[in-house]
Scaffold this motif. Structure first.
Motif, mmCIF file in Angstrom:
data_model
loop_
_atom_site.group_PDB
_atom_site.id
_atom_site.type_symbol
_atom_site.label_atom_id
_atom_site.label_comp_id
_atom_site.label_asym_id
_atom_site.label_seq_id
_atom_site.Cartn_x
_atom_site.Cartn_y
_atom_site.Cartn_z
ATOM 1 N N SER A 1 -4.498 0.578 3.417
ATOM 2 C CA SER A 1 -5.405 -0.566 3.531
ATOM 3 C C SER A 1 -6.812 -0.115 3.946
ATOM 4 O O SER A 1 -6.995 0.950 4.532
ATOM 5 C CB SER A 1 -4.867 -1.554 4.573
ATOM 6 O OG SER A 1 -4.842 -0.948 5.853
ATOM 7 N N HIS B 1 1.339 -5.367 12.149
ATOM 8 C CA HIS B 1 1.554 -6.134 10.919
ATOM 9 C C HIS B 1 2.128 -7.501 11.265
ATOM 10 O O HIS B 1 3.116 -7.591 12.003
ATOM 11 C CB HIS B 1 2.511 -5.370 9.989
ATOM 12 C CG HIS B 1 1.924 -4.080 9.485
ATOM 13 N ND1 HIS B 1 1.656 -3.020 10.325
ATOM 14 C CD2 HIS B 1 1.553 -3.693 8.246
ATOM 15 C CE1 HIS B 1 1.139 -2.027 9.605
ATOM 16 N NE2 HIS B 1 1.067 -2.407 8.340
ATOM 17 N N THR C 1 0.842 -1.206 0.000
ATOM 18 C CA THR C 1 0.000 0.000 0.000
ATOM 19 C C THR C 1 0.873 1.251 0.000
ATOM 20 O O THR C 1 0.977 1.937 -1.016
ATOM 21 C CB THR C 1 -0.940 -0.006 1.221
ATOM 22 O OG1 THR C 1 -0.157 -0.067 2.412
ATOM 23 C CG2 THR C 1 -1.920 -1.170 1.150
ATOM 24 N N ASN D 1 -4.506 7.996 18.486
ATOM 25 C CA ASN D 1 -4.846 7.429 17.174
ATOM 26 C C ASN D 1 -4.061 6.131 16.989
ATOM 27 O O ASN D 1 -2.857 6.143 16.760
ATOM 28 C CB ASN D 1 -4.517 8.435 16.066
ATOM 29 C CG ASN D 1 -5.083 7.997 14.724
ATOM 30 O OD1 ASN D 1 -5.728 6.953 14.615
ATOM 31 N ND2 ASN D 1 -4.821 8.786 13.695
HETATM 32 O O1 TXA Z 1 -1.924 0.380 4.359
HETATM 33 C C1 TXA Z 1 -1.859 0.711 5.544
HETATM 34 O O2 TXA Z 1 -2.795 0.504 6.354
HETATM 35 C C2 TXA Z 1 -0.583 1.395 6.029
HETATM 36 C C3 TXA Z 1 0.562 0.395 5.863
HETATM 37 C C4 TXA Z 1 1.864 0.922 6.391
HETATM 38 O O3 TXA Z 1 0.214 -0.825 6.439
HETATM 39 N N1 TXA Z 1 -0.699 1.823 7.384
HETATM 40 C C5 TXA Z 1 -1.478 2.878 7.734
HETATM 41 O O4 TXA Z 1 -1.471 3.156 9.094
HETATM 42 O O5 TXA Z 1 -2.125 3.533 6.939
HETATM 43 P P1 TXA Z 1 -2.037 4.511 9.709
HETATM 44 O O6 TXA Z 1 -1.627 4.468 11.138
HETATM 45 O O7 TXA Z 1 -1.576 5.663 8.937
HETATM 46 O O8 TXA Z 1 -3.597 4.327 9.645
HETATM 47 C C6 TXA Z 1 -4.213 3.351 10.454
HETATM 48 C C7 TXA Z 1 -5.679 3.618 10.575
HETATM 49 C C8 TXA Z 1 -5.946 4.883 11.359
HETATM 50 O O9 TXA Z 1 -7.044 5.560 10.776
HETATM 51 C C9 TXA Z 1 -6.327 4.345 12.750
HETATM 52 O O10 TXA Z 1 -7.185 5.207 13.441
HETATM 53 C C10 TXA Z 1 -7.006 3.033 12.385
HETATM 54 O O11 TXA Z 1 -6.263 2.531 11.294
HETATM 55 N N2 TXA Z 1 -6.919 2.079 13.513
HETATM 56 C C11 TXA Z 1 -5.821 1.445 13.973
HETATM 57 N N3 TXA Z 1 -6.134 0.682 15.046
HETATM 58 C C12 TXA Z 1 -7.457 0.815 15.252
HETATM 59 C C13 TXA Z 1 -8.373 0.296 16.219
HETATM 60 N N4 TXA Z 1 -7.977 -0.521 17.179
HETATM 61 N N5 TXA Z 1 -9.667 0.677 16.120
HETATM 62 C C14 TXA Z 1 -10.064 1.510 15.133
HETATM 63 N N6 TXA Z 1 -9.257 2.052 14.200
HETATM 64 C C15 TXA Z 1 -7.963 1.705 14.268
#
Ligand code: TXA
Ligand code: MG
Length: 333
Positions: free
Chosen positions: A183, A69, A37, A64
């Motif tokens: 993703s 992974h 991604t 946040n």
């Molecule tokens: O493609 C992707 O998902 C990339 C690659 C590096 O894997 N990662 C990514 O991570 O976009 P980030 O942190 O930029 O976005 C993660 C999203 C955020 O909107 C966060 O709030 C949500 O996932 N998220 C993570 N853990 C969560 C949880 N336990 N409950 C609800 N939302 C969650």
């Protein structure tokens, strides 16, 4: 801190590079790595200190949560207390790939990684470097997109360097990421399966497996902390064109005297043009890089041609709307 740039051939696995990078992660340091991604900023997903370092390096609010992974489906059992049959089915169909599942978390997952929530987001990336790094590190990797909070996500190692040089131990450069959009985040921990963020796996593809799947109401959804924040903003003001506003927006933009950029396939007369055919996969692949390029060229305004909201186009339009949004909520992603 000096940020080490590791190079790796996009098709082969350089075990030397992987071992060095894994060692840095085991020492509690952060290494950015490619996924299918976008580039992720990787740290030990089971370490509260590494989570804190990730938030600090990105300048991201610590409520946040981060995605963990994994390198195999079996690893999820260590991280989640309940893996419903639907989760198993989705993992079979879409992993490795751009689908993140939110499940009830095990105690060993620190609250620091989940922004204080009792759930954990997990995904198995479809990239040989990412999978090799997770295996070599021996722990799940917490990895948000490897950009400064609020900036467009990085699809090239250069973008990571632009944002995080001197703030992280290293970046593994394997060229441009394949999909270019993050993703899809799917919540399976709170009743009806809910898409918290649209992304690489389309709603249509999910509906084929889960007819009742719903889209989150964004910032009103208590289970979706990520949508509270401003995202994907280049320095320039972004204007999303539409068939209704096209002429007026172009006229207004060009009459300001400000340097103006354009992304799309039917360019008006502006200073900088990035040609992108109206194909969702092409937009997904190149849109974040295009926004960064126009910023670098000093554009103060960026006009973007819209896509139809079907398939990957819906996820691209979600990102563009956020980039164009004028609200001043906190920046974060
Ligand atoms: O493609 C992707 O998902 C990339 C690659 C590096 O894997 N990662 C990514 O991570 O976009 P980030 O942190 O930029 O976005 C993660 C999203 C955020 O909107 C966060 O709030 C949500 O996932 N998220 C993570 N853990 C969560 C949880 N336990 N409950 C609800 N939302 C969650
Ligand atoms: Mg992000």
């Amino acid at each position: 801190m000096k940020t080490h740039r590791f190079h790796i051939d996009s098709s082969s696995e350089d075990q030397g590079v992987i071992a060095q990078a894994a060692q840095l992660i085991q020492q509690g340091l952060l290494v950015a790595f490619p996924t299918e991604t976008v580039y992720g900023l990787g740290g030990n997903g089971l370490s509260p200190e590494s989570a804190a370092a990730i938030y600090a390096a990105k300048g991201r609010p610590s409520d946040n949560p981060l995605i963990l992974h994994v390198a195999s489906r079996d690893d999820v059992a260590h991280l989640a207390t309940e893996i419903p049959p639907l989760a198993q089915e989705l993992m079979q169909r879409f992993w490795p790939g751009p689908l993140t599942l939110v499940l009830k978390k095990q105690n060993m997952v620190p609250l620091e990684s989940t922004g204080g929530l009792d759930t954990v987001a997990v995904r198995m990336p479809d990239h040989h470097v990412a999978l090799a790094l997770i295996k070599a590190a021996g722990v799940p990797l917490a990895a948000p997109s490897a950009n400064l909070s609020g900036k467009p996500s990085p699809t090239l190692a250069e973008h990571v360097i632009e944002d995080l040089d001197g703030r992280i131990a290293g970046v593994i450069d394997a060229g441009m990421t394949r999909i270019g959009l993050e993703s899809t985040v799917l919540d399976l921990a709170h009743g009806t399966p809910t898409i918290l963020r649209q992304g690489g796996v389309t709603i249509e593809a999910l509906r084929a497996v889960i007819p009742q799947v719903r889209l989150s109401e964004g910032s009103h959804d208590v289970h979706s902390p990520g949508t509270r924040y401003r995202h994907y903003s280049p320095k320039a003001r972004v204007h999303l064109l539409s068939s209704d506003n096209r002429m007026v927006v172009i006229q207004n933009a060009t009459s300001t005297g400000k340097k103006c950029g354009y992304i799309g396939s039917t360019p008006p007369e502006v200073d900088e043009i990035i040609f992108l055919p109206a194909i969702a996969e092409e937009y997904a692949h190149k849109i974040f890089a295009a926004l960064r390029t126009l910023d670098e060229k000093g554009c103060e305004l960026i006009l973007v041609e819209p896509l139809e909201r079907v398939g990957l186009g819906a996820a691209v339009m979600d990102r563009l709307e956020r980039a164009a949004s004028q609200d001043n909520s906190e920046s974060c992603t």
